[in-house]
Design a protein around this motif. Sequence first.
Motif, PDB file in Angstrom:
ATOM      1  N   ALA A 174     -72.578   5.169 -25.844  1.00 55.83           N
ATOM      2  CA  ALA A 174     -73.046   6.222 -26.744  1.00 55.83           C
ATOM      3  C   ALA A 174     -74.470   5.926 -27.179  1.00 55.83           C
ATOM      4  O   ALA A 174     -74.876   4.769 -27.282  1.00 55.83           O
ATOM      5  CB  ALA A 174     -72.140   6.321 -27.963  1.00 55.83           C
ATOM      6  N   VAL A 175     -75.227   6.998 -27.420  1.00 51.04           N
ATOM      7  CA  VAL A 175     -76.608   6.908 -27.889  1.00 51.04           C
ATOM      8  C   VAL A 175     -76.642   7.440 -29.320  1.00 51.04           C
ATOM      9  O   VAL A 175     -76.206   8.570 -29.572  1.00 51.04           O
ATOM     10  CB  VAL A 175     -77.537   7.761 -27.009  1.00 51.04           C
ATOM     11  N   VAL A 176     -77.153   6.629 -30.244  1.00 45.65           N
ATOM     12  CA  VAL A 176     -77.213   7.042 -31.652  1.00 45.65           C
ATOM     13  C   VAL A 176     -78.609   6.779 -32.212  1.00 45.65           C
ATOM     14  O   VAL A 176     -79.373   5.979 -31.668  1.00 45.65           O
ATOM     15  CB  VAL A 176     -76.173   6.285 -32.523  1.00 45.65           C
ATOM     16  N   LEU A 197     -65.607   3.046 -25.431  1.00 48.79           N
ATOM     17  CA  LEU A 197     -66.971   2.805 -24.963  1.00 48.79           C
ATOM     18  C   LEU A 197     -67.157   1.353 -24.531  1.00 48.79           C
ATOM     19  O   LEU A 197     -66.448   0.460 -25.000  1.00 48.79           O
ATOM     20  CB  LEU A 197     -67.979   3.108 -26.080  1.00 48.79           C
ATOM     21  N   ASP A 198     -68.138   1.139 -23.673  1.00 43.97           N
ATOM     22  CA  ASP A 198     -68.543  -0.221 -23.320  1.00 43.97           C
ATOM     23  C   ASP A 198     -69.641  -0.719 -24.250  1.00 43.97           C
ATOM     24  O   ASP A 198     -69.848  -1.932 -24.384  1.00 43.97           O
ATOM     25  CB  ASP A 198     -69.074  -0.249 -21.887  1.00 43.97           C
ATOM     26  N   LEU A 199     -70.380   0.219 -24.857  1.00 40.05           N
ATOM     27  CA  LEU A 199     -71.637  -0.142 -25.503  1.00 40.05           C
ATOM     28  C   LEU A 199     -72.123   1.007 -26.386  1.00 40.05           C
ATOM     29  O   LEU A 199     -71.807   2.162 -26.124  1.00 40.05           O
ATOM     30  CB  LEU A 199     -72.666  -0.368 -24.376  1.00 40.05           C
ATOM     31  N   VAL A 200     -72.909   0.664 -27.407  1.00 38.51           N
ATOM     32  CA  VAL A 200     -73.626   1.666 -28.204  1.00 38.51           C
ATOM     33  C   VAL A 200     -75.113   1.293 -28.174  1.00 38.51           C
ATOM     34  O   VAL A 200     -75.466   0.129 -28.359  1.00 38.51           O
ATOM     35  CB  VAL A 200     -73.128   1.697 -29.663  1.00 38.51           C
ATOM     36  N   VAL A 201     -75.950   2.284 -27.909  1.00 43.44           N
ATOM     37  CA  VAL A 201     -77.397   2.061 -27.904  1.00 43.44           C
ATOM     38  C   VAL A 201     -77.988   2.768 -29.113  1.00 43.44           C
ATOM     39  O   VAL A 201     -77.848   3.988 -29.252  1.00 43.44           O
ATOM     40  CB  VAL A 201     -78.026   2.602 -26.598  1.00 43.44           C
ATOM     41  N   HIS A 202     -78.618   1.998 -30.010  1.00 45.88           N
ATOM     42  CA  HIS A 202     -79.202   2.566 -31.228  1.00 45.88           C
ATOM     43  C   HIS A 202     -80.720   2.653 -31.073  1.00 45.88           C
ATOM     44  O   HIS A 202     -81.387   1.649 -30.870  1.00 45.88           O
ATOM     45  CB  HIS A 202     -78.844   1.706 -32.446  1.00 45.88           C
ATOM     46  N   LEU A 203     -81.258   3.867 -31.223  1.00 48.10           N
ATOM     47  CA  LEU A 203     -82.677   4.100 -30.935  1.00 48.10           C
ATOM     48  C   LEU A 203     -83.552   4.180 -32.175  1.00 48.10           C
ATOM     49  O   LEU A 203     -84.698   4.644 -32.107  1.00 48.10           O
ATOM     50  CB  LEU A 203     -82.828   5.375 -30.097  1.00 48.10           C
ATOM     51  N   THR A 432     -83.817   9.112 -26.036  1.00 42.08           N
ATOM     52  CA  THR A 432     -84.737   9.309 -27.148  1.00 42.08           C
ATOM     53  C   THR A 432     -83.985   9.608 -28.439  1.00 42.08           C
ATOM     54  O   THR A 432     -82.920  10.236 -28.402  1.00 42.08           O
ATOM     55  CB  THR A 432     -85.676  10.493 -26.799  1.00 42.08           C
ATOM     56  N   GLY A 433     -84.571   9.191 -29.561  1.00 43.57           N
ATOM     57  CA  GLY A 433     -84.020   9.516 -30.881  1.00 43.57           C
ATOM     58  C   GLY A 433     -85.044  10.298 -31.681  1.00 43.57           C
ATOM     59  O   GLY A 433     -85.617  11.261 -31.201  1.00 43.57           O
ATOM     60  N   GLY A 495     -74.438  13.980 -34.716  1.00 44.14           N
ATOM     61  CA  GLY A 495     -73.513  13.366 -33.769  1.00 44.14           C
ATOM     62  C   GLY A 495     -74.160  12.303 -32.909  1.00 44.14           C
ATOM     63  O   GLY A 495     -75.028  11.556 -33.389  1.00 44.14           O
ATOM     64  N   TYR A 496     -73.754  12.271 -31.635  1.00 43.02           N
ATOM     65  CA  TYR A 496     -74.232  11.246 -30.703  1.00 43.02           C
ATOM     66  C   TYR A 496     -74.042  11.764 -29.288  1.00 43.02           C
ATOM     67  O   TYR A 496     -73.327  12.752 -29.067  1.00 43.02           O
ATOM     68  CB  TYR A 496     -73.456   9.927 -30.894  1.00 43.02           C
TER      69      TYR A 496
END
Length: 574
Positions: A174-176, A197-203, A432-433, A495-496
């Motif tokens: 997920a991208v947050v 999920l395997d991973l969360v990417v925080h931008l 992108t965030g 959301g994400y």
Amino acid sequence: MTIRGNWDPRRAEAVSRMGEIDRRKFVKLTGASAAALVFGYGPSTEKVWARPAFSGYPFRLGVASGDPEPDGVVLWTRLAPEPLADNGFGGMPKDQAVEVRWEVAKDENFRRTVRQGKTVARPRLGHSVHVEVSGLLPGREYFYRFRAGDATSPVGKTKTAPALGAAVPELTFAVVSCQQYEHGYFTAYRRLAEEDLDLVVHLGDYIYEYGPNEYRAPGGNVRVHEGGEITTLAAYRRRHAQYRSDRDLRAAHAAFPFVVTWDDHEVENNYADEIPETGQSPTAFLQRRANAYQAYYENMPLRRRSVPEGPDMLLYRRLAYGNLVEFNVLDTRQYRDDQAADDGTDPPNPEQQDPGRTLTGEEQERWLLDGLAASGATWNVLAQQVFFAQRDFQIGEGQRLSMDAWDGYIGSRDRISNFILERDVPNPVVLTGDVHNNWACDLKADYDDQTSETFGVEFVGTSITSGGDGADTSPGQQATVAENPHIKFFNGQRGYIRCTLTPEEWRADYRVVPYVSQPGAPVYTRASFVTLAGNPGLVPVNENPVQGTTSSTMAIESDAERAEAQREADRKRR
Ligand SMILES: [Fe+2]
């Protein structure tokens, strides 16, 4: 060609002005010996509290893991029995270190422990610990927990990356970004924690620096920041602690490893390297930046290569998931030239077009291009902060572009885009965030010529809360989409993005919640796009009916309104 804004001399100069920073001695050491000092591998005179008796439960900020490698992850916690204590030490003694034990197991009941050890939580890092566990198996789920004194932490779950170069059939992450605490409840994190999920990417924009109600969501704020605008180390620590007091955020961290990078609000709105938005001298601002960077390091599951050195911190890095994907995690704040034309949204101008200006700094750009050239991965990701594709806000004749985004640094964007085109870098995807809304774009060789080559895609993720409830769209946003044919989608809810990657396709599901002004919203997929490996460009695959407000200019925080709300916040604070 020479890029100006060469970072090394500036850094040396900046550091020489930092006489009062108590950790200035770090910069005179090599990275390794600096780390040794922080982590206590070298001689240390610090007292270790033998029988700690805490004033409350010391794990109130929860646990986290991050930066997965094939053989391990970093495990994080920070002891804080009173998270909002005035002095920033979270109710811990400011002169005593505490031993913290950690365990990693195959099962959540810790019957099959595979690794364990001891570390020390030190006051100089706000009693945070960052354990770099190794010796784990690739692509496996593990459980972890900490103990300090008689207290046991909540259990966290994490997952290692697949083996180097391995064929990986599928990855889901997920991208947050952007979680203004006052603008809403972190329901999106609650729903994210329920995903697989395997991973969360925080931008970035993990915290916001404003005082109470300085930055207002269009529908008003529903929670309030503790304390005024943050500038001191104690204040940045307390702000991070307040955000982590949210159980939905803690649940997301406990459920999956995070890969984090920052944007501007971890320090100050729209800062550029050593240049603050307004007001402060570069010296005062660098002191503030040092405070902010230290608190960020202390509160994130980062590896020791990111230990800050005064006002500098190495955050850009690369993570691989077998041969499926490489994440180039960028830092577009620390090394950038000042925004062109005094920031804001402006017509094209000579400064913005000057090829000598940089968004990434020369060293990071070189590192990125070298990495893209050497990558053997199917998908090559730029996980970063600000809008990459061109976005023309002027409806009809002429152009107006954001000077804070890649549109304001044409030289940087052209060098990267042209390199990808010339070298035929496979399947570039920009994440992108920053802009508090969902967008999806094709990346073009020339945005003013829509017949030019499409070489990749950009998924712009909405905020967790920033901007409040929002709405699906508005006439103004639809006009911007129509003005920019390479932009295929807009949505203005919270959301994400959930991304599912295989060797054949990348699927992006825009997961949104209809409201954040009250807790408990459900989540649904507003729209999905895929992009096929070897065939760049977005393919829409699904659209679902809107839940919540369908169209409202009032409810959506547009880019112009976001900028104005943040300028208004700056006026209030001065
Ligand atoms: Fe933001």
